[in-house]
Design a protein around this motif. Structure first.
Motif, mmCIF file in Angstrom:
data_model
loop_
_atom_site.group_PDB
_atom_site.id
_atom_site.type_symbol
_atom_site.label_atom_id
_atom_site.label_comp_id
_atom_site.label_asym_id
_atom_site.label_seq_id
_atom_site.Cartn_x
_atom_site.Cartn_y
_atom_site.Cartn_z
ATOM 1 N N GLY A 273 -1.916 11.152 66.917
ATOM 2 C CA GLY A 273 -1.938 9.562 67.374
ATOM 3 C C GLY A 273 -2.923 9.808 68.770
ATOM 4 N N ASP B 181 -9.517 7.442 63.057
ATOM 5 C CA ASP B 181 -9.846 6.586 64.565
ATOM 6 C C ASP B 181 -9.382 5.606 64.181
ATOM 7 N N ALA B 182 -9.626 4.768 63.192
ATOM 8 C CA ALA B 182 -8.726 3.132 62.938
ATOM 9 C C ALA B 182 -8.578 2.817 63.011
ATOM 10 N N ASN B 183 -7.205 3.780 62.377
ATOM 11 C CA ASN B 183 -5.600 3.711 61.859
ATOM 12 C C ASN B 183 -5.191 3.714 63.218
ATOM 13 N N LEU B 184 -5.964 4.825 64.101
ATOM 14 C CA LEU B 184 -4.618 5.513 65.248
ATOM 15 C C LEU B 184 -5.312 4.705 67.090
ATOM 16 N N ARG B 185 -6.095 3.842 66.290
ATOM 17 C CA ARG B 185 -7.006 3.601 67.982
ATOM 18 C C ARG B 185 -7.570 4.190 68.634
ATOM 19 N N ASN B 186 -8.198 5.449 68.140
ATOM 20 C CA ASN B 186 -9.149 6.065 68.931
ATOM 21 C C ASN B 186 -9.900 6.946 68.988
ATOM 22 N N ASP B 187 -11.084 7.242 69.388
ATOM 23 C CA ASP B 187 -12.472 8.004 68.519
ATOM 24 C C ASP B 187 -12.088 10.021 68.368
ATOM 25 N N GLN C 176 -7.698 14.329 62.862
ATOM 26 C CA GLN C 176 -6.582 14.115 63.246
ATOM 27 C C GLN C 176 -5.250 13.485 62.151
#
Length: 283
Positions: A192, A146-152, A111
């Motif tokens: 994101g 993933d943690a920064n963009l709040r997805n997986d 990402q």
């Protein structure tokens, strides 16, 4: 001669009638008490059942939450055959054996916009260095965004790429993922937005993965998710703070150097990379 009944009738019979009425009232009261007791028992049973059911539901939810939490953090799972170790990167095809040439370690996140740019400018040079035997190229696909963009999406894409690596299509899959990164090179979306499962499947097809059913099984079953998490955990241990990071280590295992990312992203990135590899390869 006439006779008259005494007022009030027969006292004995009156007493018997009163006793009978008392008996009936006692039986009615006992019946009501039994009914009340039965109702109380029924209510207690209903409340107890409701409590038991509620506790069972709570217990089930707790078990599911724990299982989901464990599944979401588990590092168990298979390691791709092309990986250097259980938490190591994937070696690009054609790379010489360890110690026979300098090692180029690349850390990327699917990402990461700058990683997509690195693929555009220097990705082909990396695969060529491996194919030519000039460097041992090892790619570490991480998932910290993933943690920064709040997805997986980073984790899923990396697991999908690992499944592609099992069929010798890792570099091709990586190229397709970055080419279709949301917001990259005019693509719809923005950083994101991530990737859908359907997109990751389409990428496998576009990358030429020969057995798509085997790829799909590995993806659906999360075969390489634990591996991706191990690679991510190893990132910080190896002193990698961001992506892309390109680290060059001499063949003799001498001091490693992080190459200038800004220069690698430049149009002259391939030339800069080759010069650095040649410099540490020289006797």
């Amino acid at each position: 001669m006439s006779s008259k009944k005494r007022p009030g009738g027969n006292p004995a019979r009156a007493g018997q009638a009163e006793d009978a009425r008392e008996a009936r009232r006692a039986r009615a009261a006992a019946l009501r008490e039994r009914e009340l007791a039965r109702e109380r028992r029924r209510r207690v049973t209903l409340v107890t059942t409701a409590v038991v059911v509620a506790l069972a539901v709570v217990a089930t939810v707790v078990v599911l939450v724990v299982r989901q939490r464990d599944a979401a953090t588990s590092t168990e799972g298979a390691t791709p055959a092309a990986a250097t170790s259980a938490s190591g990167g994937i070696v690009l095809e054609g790379s010489p054996a360890e110690g026979e040439a300098p090692t180029v370690d690349v850390w990327l996140d699917y990402q990461c916009p700058f990683c997509a740019q690195l693929e555009d400018t220097t990705g082909e040079a990396l695969t060529e260095l491996a194919a030519e035997g000039e460097a041992r190229v090892v790619v570490h696909a991480v998932s910290f965004l993933d943690a920064n963009l709040r997805n997986d999406s980073s984790e899923r894409a990396a697991a999908a790429a690992a499944a592609a690596a099992e069929q010798d299509r890792f570099a091709e899959y990586t190229r397709v993922v970055f080419a279709d990164q949301p917001g990259h090179d005019g693509n719809p979306g923005a950083e994101g937005d991530g990737y859908t499962d359907e997109q990751l499947r389409a990428f496998a097809e576009e990358a030429g993965v020969p057995d798509l059913e085997a790829w799909q099984r590995a993806y659906d079953e999360g075969t390489y998710v634990g591996y991706v998490r191990r690679v991510e955990a190893a990132r910080a241990e190896q002193g990698v703070q961001g992506t892309p990071t390109v680290r060059l280590t001499p063949a003799d295992g001498g001091e490693a150097t992080d190459l200038d990312a800004s220069r690698l992203l430049d149009a002259q990135g391939p030339q800069y990379l080759r010069e650095q590899v040649a410099a540490v390869a020289a006797p």
